[in-house]
Design an enzyme around this catalytic site. Structure first.
Site, PDB file in Angstrom:
ATOM      1  N   PRO A 183     -32.707 -31.787  49.257  1.00  0.00           N
ATOM      2  CG  PRO A 183     -31.534 -32.412  51.170  1.00  0.00           C
ATOM      3  CD  PRO A 183     -31.606 -32.660  49.701  1.00  0.00           C
ATOM      4  CD  GLU A 226     -21.549 -35.562  53.296  1.00  0.00           C
ATOM      5  OE1 GLU A 226     -22.101 -34.536  53.724  1.00  0.00           O
ATOM      6  OE2 GLU A 226     -21.770 -36.702  53.778  1.00  0.00           O
ATOM      7  CG  ASP A 265     -55.112 -37.897  41.821  1.00  0.00           C
ATOM      8  OD1 ASP A 265     -55.788 -38.908  42.082  1.00  0.00           O
ATOM      9  OD2 ASP A 265     -54.289 -37.838  40.903  1.00  0.00           O
TER      10      ASP A 265
END
Length: 259
Positions: free
Chosen positions: A89, A116, A169
């Protein structure tokens, strides 16, 4: 193209890559997906791949050596140079433009974290790029890897039965896709298909589709329009869509007739 995945859950990755367009691409020898389990590169009876974080805190951190050995095996598995990606992330947001660039590479490797995360030293010395599929946290990188494999795999030449599908697309030209319709022409409850799509006039259909793509992007993802320079035709079509949309909204609110 070859995609190697370093993961603690190789069965999940292989199963997700065996279906649909990506599965067909593998059957056609357009794409090869291989997995490497870090546990196979451990040397203790427990096949340990994680340890407590220095400085304290919850969770566990993936160890350097099993991952380093797995990546070494990845590099030795084929002669082409491999671009190593850590799915995180904290990485750069994955876009269709980046997908196209990755799809043009002969080889990429996807490193799936767990717990983690991964020891920072491995990331600094063994990883070429960090990618994020969105601003949220998953239990591990496998779902993100499946997304990257699907997005990249479907762009391999011959993977789609109709090559135009990829060109049309969402995001392929910086806009969201236009609406699509199929049978029946007239639905009892929800009305009919826009007449222009039944006209056989390919120029008019292309114009309608571009207008709808511009309008849908304006309504749902206006940020994309700020990144795109519109030509005169596109500006005119977007203005036309806005006027039509405004009249529809007024009619729905009872403020005037719909035209």
């Amino acid at each position: 193209m070859r995609i190697d995945v370093v993961t603690l859950f190789p069965d999940f990755v292989q199963q997700s890559a065996a279906v649909g367009v990506v599965g067909r691409a593998q059957q056609r020898k357009l794409l090869q997906v291989e997995t490497f389990n870090p546990r196979d590169f451990t040397h203790d009876v427990h096949r340990t791949v994680d340890g407590r974080p220095f400085g304290g805190g919850p969770g566990m951190v993936m160890l350097i050596e099993p991952l380093r050995a797995a990546l070494a095996a990845v590099r030795e598995a084929a002669p082409e140079p491999v671009h190593v990606i850590y799915l995180s992330p904290q990485g750069t947001r994955l876009t269709q433009g980046r997908v196209k660039a990755l799809a043009a590479m002969p080889r990429i490797a996807l490193l799936c974290g767990r717990y983690e995360g991964v020891d920072e030293r491995l990331l600094a010395h063994e990883v070429d790029e960090e990618l994020s599929i969105g601003d949220y946290v998953l239990s591990g990188g496998e779902l993100a890897a499946a997304i990257v494999i699907d997005a990249v795999g479907r762009l391999q030449e011959g993977a789609l039965n109709d090559a135009l599908s990829a060109q049309q697309d969402s995001f392929s030209d910086g806009l969201l896709d236009c609406p699509h319709y199929t049978r029946p022409v007239q639905h009892d409850a929800w009305g009919g298909v826009p007449e222009v799509l039944l006209s056989g006039d390919h120029a008019a259909i292309a114009r309608w589709r571009l207008k709808q793509s511009l309008g849908r992007t304006w309504l749902r993802r206006p940020d994309l329009l700020t990144q795109r320079v519109l030509d005169a035709q596109s500006r005119a079509l977007l203005d036309e869509f806005r006027r039509e949309y405004s009249r529809q909204q007024q009619a729905a609110a009872g403020d005037g007739p719909q035209q």
